[in-house]
Design a protein around this motif. Structure first.
Motif, PDB file in Angstrom:
ATOM      1  N   GLN A 221       0.823  -1.225   0.000  1.00 28.21           N
ATOM      2  CA  GLN A 221       0.000   0.000   0.000  1.00 28.21           C
ATOM      3  C   GLN A 221       0.851   1.267   0.000  1.00 28.21           C
ATOM      4  OE1 GLN A 221       0.077  -2.154   2.553  1.00 28.21           O
ATOM      5  NE2 GLN A 221       0.320  -1.096   4.505  1.00 28.21           N
ATOM      6  N   ALA A 224       1.484   3.626  -3.165  1.00 27.72           N
ATOM      7  CA  ALA A 224       0.489   4.600  -3.616  1.00 27.72           C
ATOM      8  C   ALA A 224       1.049   6.017  -3.624  1.00 27.72           C
ATOM      9  CB  ALA A 224      -0.747   4.535  -2.722  1.00 27.72           C
ATOM     10  N   PHE A 257      -8.930  -0.843  -2.989  1.00 26.42           N
ATOM     11  CA  PHE A 257      -9.175   0.241  -2.034  1.00 26.42           C
ATOM     12  C   PHE A 257      -7.900   0.910  -1.548  1.00 26.42           C
ATOM     13  CE2 PHE A 257     -12.475  -3.102  -1.322  1.00 26.42           C
ATOM     14  CZ  PHE A 257     -13.403  -2.514  -2.163  1.00 26.42           C
ATOM     15  N   THR A 259      -5.951   3.781  -2.000  1.00 26.92           N
ATOM     16  CA  THR A 259      -6.116   5.108  -2.604  1.00 26.92           C
ATOM     17  C   THR A 259      -4.796   5.601  -3.180  1.00 26.92           C
ATOM     18  OG1 THR A 259      -7.818   5.607  -0.964  1.00 26.92           O
ATOM     19  CG2 THR A 259      -6.915   7.460  -2.190  1.00 26.92           C
ATOM     20  N   GLY A 260      -4.852   6.096  -4.420  1.00 22.86           N
ATOM     21  CA  GLY A 260      -3.665   6.677  -5.039  1.00 22.86           C
ATOM     22  C   GLY A 260      -2.830   5.699  -5.832  1.00 22.86           C
ATOM     23  N   LYS A 266      -3.262  -1.724 -10.136  1.00 21.69           N
ATOM     24  CA  LYS A 266      -4.380  -2.398  -9.467  1.00 21.69           C
ATOM     25  C   LYS A 266      -4.848  -3.584 -10.299  1.00 21.69           C
ATOM     26  CE  LYS A 266      -6.478   1.392  -6.810  1.00 21.69           C
ATOM     27  NZ  LYS A 266      -7.697   2.207  -6.633  1.00 21.69           N
ATOM     28  N   GLU A 367     -17.469   5.470   0.803  1.00 19.53           N
ATOM     29  CA  GLU A 367     -16.090   5.503   0.298  1.00 19.53           C
ATOM     30  C   GLU A 367     -15.913   4.520  -0.855  1.00 19.53           C
ATOM     31  OE1 GLU A 367     -11.764   4.106   1.974  1.00 19.53           O
ATOM     32  OE2 GLU A 367     -13.008   5.329   3.319  1.00 19.53           O
ATOM     33  N   GLY A 370     -17.444   6.039  -3.927  1.00 15.60           N
ATOM     34  CA  GLY A 370     -16.929   7.355  -4.297  1.00 15.60           C
ATOM     35  C   GLY A 370     -17.895   8.498  -4.113  1.00 15.60           C
TER      36      GLY A 370
END
Length: 448
Positions: A221, A224, A257, A259-260, A266, A367, A370
């Motif tokens: 993670q 990201a 999930f 983020t970024g 992904k 979340e 979105g």
């Protein structure tokens, strides 16, 4: 212990002493010392295995933060049960320190060639209902390389992800010596890349990582938002995949999930097998206490084990910490602890039960799709809001048994018949919409 290491450890202890109680400081930092430093790693000697585990579980971040404040080159700590020489003396207690067979320092070394910790094996990994799918996936991999490629293991900290993925590496290294295995964190990969770019050795960097047969990357993670790192890793991933070389990842969340994280990365992470290691369920917690206590040659009655497993809904590390604390106090007192003493001992590990899941469900699903939490409560028929709101109602009703009137009240004062209609619609859609089934599965894994 050199004079330099002695001064460094005294500075660290002086800082830590100000942040914890005197009793805890005396209990857990007595007879600790820096044995040596090597390539940015500080090797801390401790008097017994209980202190070692307790420092790792409870104080590691504080110790590392303090060490880094005195030396920017320090990036890691290794703890080992060894005899102290030139240690700092702490105030005497009226109790004896917990004792345990001392182990040679080399047993705790991380192999410099592959970064694997030899203590992370399948033999020491506790398998229960909560992690049996993840365990089964690793067993399939060691029997047939790249059957799941990549393997992506996710879950919160302390659930055993690092242990499991390194166990794969250790098994393959020992069973197939001709295969090259390498483990690292995403932060280490990024640091290596930045150094290579700065030094003009980018080609050597590429060659270094492409020579391995099994690459294990922890905490992915943290890629990201690091565009250069993601780009380089994307190409490395393709090289491994195209050559049928195994890749294993871990993260604190499902790749969708993070983020970024770039969509193309992904997509690659989703192309193999994704398994979650959730919080241990009651049956698994009972199993953990049984196996871990047996490993330490410590006897716990079935009643005590059931009480501990029922009372503590934590991760594996927290359960191990509680067990170590009980063993240590038993040795200090020279007798078995009463249930009252155990209750008093673990009271700080008991987390208050959540009264309502509603806010958590709304936040998670908003979340996921979105939208903002505020939009969930608005009176709107926008498709991008209606569907998430209906799923919120469905999840609250089906998974948490919240009443229709309560759901309606909490979601902006809607009539209970509206809630019933929404729940029924989702039930009907599930019968024909496979993408909705996948979405619900992912949402539920986030809420576990």
């Amino acid at each position: 212990m050199t004079e330099e290491n002695k001064k460094l450890w005294q500075s660290v202890l002086s800082e830590i002493e100000l942040s914890i109680s005197k009793a805890n400081f005396n209990m857990w930092f007595k007879d600790t010392f820096i044995n040596k430093q090597e390539e940015g790693t500080v090797f801390v000697g401790v008097p017994n295995v209980f202190v070692k585990d307790w420092l790792i579980n409870k104080y590691h971040k504080n110790i590392l933060k303090s060490l880094r404040s005195f030396g920017e080159h320090i990036h890691a700590i290794e703890y080992a049960v060894i005899k102290a020489e030139g240690k700092r003396e702490l105030p005497k207690q009226n109790t004896d320190t917990c004792t345990h067979d001392e182990l040679p320092l080399q047993d705790f070394y991380i192999n410099k060639e592959d970064n694997l910790n030899s203590k992370y094996t399948f033999e020491t990994f506790v398998v229960g209902p909560f992690n049996e799918l993840a365990f089964a996936a690793t067993q399939a991999i060691i029997k047939k390389t790249a059957i799941y490629n990549p393997l992506f293991v996710y879950g919160s900290t302390g659930h055993g992800k690092t242990h499991l993925i390194q166990a794969v590496g250790n098994h393959i290294k020992n069973s197939t010596p001709n295969k090259k295995v390498f483990y690292l964190t995403s932060e280490k990969f990024t640091l290596d890349l930045m150094n290579a770019i700065s030094n003009g050795t980018a080609n050597q960097f590429k060659e270094k990582y492409r020579k391995y047969d099994l690459l294990i990357v922890d905490d992915i993670q943290f890629f990201a938002g690091k565009q250069k790192t993601e780009e380089e890793f994307f190409h490395l991933f393709n090289s491994f995949y195209d050559n049928n070389k195994q890749i294993i990842f871990s993260s604190d969340k499902h790749p969708n999930f993070i983020t970024g994280l770039e969509d193309r990365l992904k997509s690659r992470l989703n192309s193999g097998m994704i398994v979650e290691i959730p919080t241990p369920d009651l049956e698994s917690r009972i199993q953990i206490f049984k196996i871990k206590s047996n490993m330490l040659n410590f006897s716990l009655s079935p009643e005590i084990i059931e009480y501990l497993a029922s009372s503590i809904e934590g991760n594996v590390r927290e359960l191990e910490g509680v067990l170590n604390s009980i063993i240590c106090q038993t040795q200090l007192k020279g007798r078995d602890l009463t249930i009252t003493e155990i209750k008093d001992l673990i009271k700080n590990n008991l987390k208050p039960k959540k009264n309502s899941p509603i806010k958590e469900v709304i936040k998670t699903i908003a979340e996921f799709y979105g939208i903002t939490e505020a939009e969930v409560y608005e009176k709107t028929r926008k498709k991008n809001v209606v569907k998430p709101r209906q799923i919120i109602m469905y999840i609250l009703r089906e998974d948490f048994n919240v009443s229709y009137p309560t759901i309606g009240e909490k979601l902006g004062g809607k009539d209970h018949t509206t809630v019933m209609h929404s729940c029924e619609k989702i039930k009907e859609d599930i019968k024909t919409d496979s993408s909705l089934i996948r979405e619900l599965s992912q949402i539920r894994s986030m809420l576990t």
